[in-house]
Design a protein around this motif. Structure first.
Motif, PDB file in Angstrom:
ATOM      1  N   VAL A 160       5.059  28.039 -43.604  1.00 49.82           N
ATOM      2  CA  VAL A 160       6.329  27.304 -43.933  1.00 49.82           C
ATOM      3  C   VAL A 160       7.689  28.073 -44.073  1.00 49.82           C
ATOM      4  CG1 VAL A 160       7.279  25.982 -46.683  1.00 49.82           C
ATOM      5  CG2 VAL A 160       4.508  26.349 -46.215  1.00 49.82           C
ATOM      6  N   ALA A 161       8.403  27.883 -43.885  1.00 53.17           N
ATOM      7  CA  ALA A 161       9.969  27.363 -43.512  1.00 53.17           C
ATOM      8  C   ALA A 161      10.704  26.203 -44.137  1.00 53.17           C
ATOM      9  CB  ALA A 161      10.099  28.026 -41.973  1.00 53.17           C
ATOM     10  N   THR A 162      11.379  27.116 -45.152  1.00 51.01           N
ATOM     11  CA  THR A 162      12.098  26.092 -45.622  1.00 51.01           C
ATOM     12  C   THR A 162      14.141  26.800 -45.142  1.00 51.01           C
ATOM     13  OG1 THR A 162      12.211  27.989 -47.694  1.00 51.01           O
ATOM     14  CG2 THR A 162      10.703  26.052 -47.408  1.00 51.01           C
ATOM     15  N   SER A 163      15.090  25.529 -45.396  1.00 49.97           N
ATOM     16  CA  SER A 163      16.155  25.756 -45.669  1.00 49.97           C
ATOM     17  C   SER A 163      16.972  25.095 -45.855  1.00 49.97           C
ATOM     18  CB  SER A 163      16.325  25.439 -43.902  1.00 49.97           C
ATOM     19  OG  SER A 163      18.294  25.889 -43.659  1.00 49.97           O
ATOM     20  N   ARG A 164      16.915  26.190 -47.291  1.00 50.27           N
ATOM     21  CA  ARG A 164      18.553  25.476 -47.735  1.00 50.27           C
ATOM     22  C   ARG A 164      19.581  24.785 -46.899  1.00 50.27           C
ATOM     23  NH1 ARG A 164      16.932  26.090 -52.886  1.00 50.27           N
ATOM     24  NH2 ARG A 164      15.902  27.897 -53.918  1.00 50.27           N
ATOM     25  N   LEU A 165      20.067  25.038 -46.029  1.00 48.05           N
ATOM     26  CA  LEU A 165      20.773  25.054 -45.531  1.00 48.05           C
ATOM     27  C   LEU A 165      20.903  23.875 -44.601  1.00 48.05           C
ATOM     28  CD1 LEU A 165      24.383  25.549 -44.280  1.00 48.05           C
ATOM     29  CD2 LEU A 165      23.070  26.811 -41.852  1.00 48.05           C
ATOM     30  N   HIS A 166      19.751  23.421 -43.731  1.00 49.95           N
ATOM     31  CA  HIS A 166      19.123  21.932 -44.049  1.00 49.95           C
ATOM     32  C   HIS A 166      18.659  21.279 -45.160  1.00 49.95           C
ATOM     33  CE1 HIS A 166      20.617  22.928 -39.794  1.00 49.95           C
ATOM     34  NE2 HIS A 166      20.110  23.858 -40.169  1.00 49.95           N
ATOM     35  N   ASN A 167      18.528  21.779 -46.054  1.00 50.22           N
ATOM     36  CA  ASN A 167      17.625  21.084 -47.621  1.00 50.22           C
ATOM     37  C   ASN A 167      16.336  20.548 -46.649  1.00 50.22           C
ATOM     38  OD1 ASN A 167      17.344  20.301 -50.011  1.00 50.22           O
ATOM     39  ND2 ASN A 167      18.445  17.751 -49.402  1.00 50.22           N
ATOM     40  N   ALA A 168      15.899  21.509 -46.071  1.00 49.30           N
ATOM     41  CA  ALA A 168      14.165  20.623 -44.988  1.00 49.30           C
ATOM     42  C   ALA A 168      13.705  21.613 -45.184  1.00 49.30           C
ATOM     43  CB  ALA A 168      14.880  19.931 -43.812  1.00 49.30           C
ATOM     44  N   GLY A 169      12.768  21.391 -44.702  1.00 50.92           N
ATOM     45  CA  GLY A 169      11.170  22.621 -44.369  1.00 50.92           C
ATOM     46  C   GLY A 169      10.359  22.052 -43.162  1.00 50.92           C
ATOM     47  N   VAL A 170       9.540  22.957 -42.456  1.00 53.08           N
ATOM     48  CA  VAL A 170       8.398  22.564 -42.030  1.00 53.08           C
ATOM     49  C   VAL A 170       6.967  23.284 -42.377  1.00 53.08           C
ATOM     50  CG1 VAL A 170       7.798  23.224 -39.165  1.00 53.08           C
ATOM     51  CG2 VAL A 170      10.718  22.430 -40.188  1.00 53.08           C
ATOM     52  N   VAL A 171       6.356  22.619 -42.109  1.00 55.63           N
ATOM     53  CA  VAL A 171       4.941  23.292 -42.708  1.00 55.63           C
ATOM     54  C   VAL A 171       4.053  23.284 -41.265  1.00 55.63           C
ATOM     55  CG1 VAL A 171       2.991  22.909 -43.703  1.00 55.63           C
ATOM     56  CG2 VAL A 171       5.151  22.072 -44.949  1.00 55.63           C
ATOM     57  N   MET A 172       3.924  24.080 -40.801  1.00 51.79           N
ATOM     58  CA  MET A 172       2.761  24.280 -40.154  1.00 51.79           C
ATOM     59  C   MET A 172       1.483  24.751 -40.454  1.00 51.79           C
ATOM     60  SD  MET A 172       6.020  26.202 -37.837  1.00 51.79           S
ATOM     61  CE  MET A 172       6.629  26.378 -39.146  1.00 51.79           C
TER      62      MET A 172
END
Length: 245
Positions: A160-172
């Motif tokens: 899981v990659a999360t970014s508060r800057l983009h307020n989103a995440g990627v689940v792989m």
């Protein structure tokens, strides 16, 4: 949103997938006859479009033929030169020939319309896949991205990659195949709230890349094994529970 592995056909043919998607889709192709057929057919269509040729008459051909038939007057038969018994067959032959031309053009136009719609649909799929891929890359390249990993108890791993800057995440997710008749389902867990479904994989699908908006507000990303089409609440135990930083 969840990227349905089946919808990657167009993007795969157009080489609009990343390495993770390509590996997942090629693994899926070994098990899915329908997708293999789609890849073959779309590849042939793309090749024809690249050659700037048509496999069937274009739609305007039928309109042109009908216009010419409507405005071209047929000279009346001369009674002295041709017996009445011969003019009727001539007219019937002309009518039959005209009908055959119209029918052939109409059938060709129908085939073209179906093919053209299919190409447009595949282009839309490819464009959506490219947009999703661009969003994934943006999140993964964020200066504040945080990676969290957890092994899946059935085999494989979820990242899981999360970014508060983009307020989103990627689940792989890259796991081993789920038990027969079961599917993987993703969940987000937030403080004081019930787990929310973040996507259900198809039967036989064990890899996926999912973009989740607002993910930095969650504390966990969970993975469960569920009946086909998923469940309203997680079936315990979780096969993976990724704690988010």
């Amino acid at each position: 949103m969840t990227i349905d592995i089946h919808t990657l056909v167009g993007a795969y043919v157009l080489d609009a997938v990343d390495d993770i998607e390509r590996a997942a889709f090629e693994r899926h192709l070994r098990e899915c006859d329908a997708c293999r057929i789609e890849v073959t057919e779309l590849g042939e269509t793309a090749a024809r479009l690249a050659d700037n040729t048509w496999s069937v008459p274009p739609p305007w051909l039928r309109e042109n033929v009908m216009t010419e038939i409507g405005r071209t007057r047929q000279a009346p038969p001369a009674v002295e030169a041709a017996p009445v018994t011969r003019t009727a067959p001539r007219r019937r032959r002309f009518a039959a020939a005209a009908a055959a031309v119209v029918a052939a053009v109409g059938a060709g136009s129908a085939v073209y319309a179906v093919q053209d719609q299919r190409v447009r649909d595949q282009r839309q799929v490819a464009e959506a896949a490219r947009a999703e891929q661009a969003r994934v890359r943006t999140i993964l390249a964020a200066p504040d991205v945080v990676l969290s990993r957890q092994d899946v108890s059935t085999g494989g791993r979820v990242t899981v990659a999360t970014s508060r800057l983009h307020n989103a995440g990627v689940v792989m997710l890259a796991a081993e195949a789920a038990p027969t008749g079961r599917v993987y389902q993703l969940w987000t867990i937030r403080p004081g709230g019930a787990p929310q479904s973040a996507g259900v994989l198809n039967e036989g699908q064990a890899a996926d890349v999912v973009v989740l908006e607002g993910l930095p507000g969650a504390t966990d990303v969970g993975v469960t094994i569920e009946p086909p089409k998923g469940s309203a609440t997680p079936t315990l135990p979780l096969v993976a529970d990724v704690k988010l930083a």
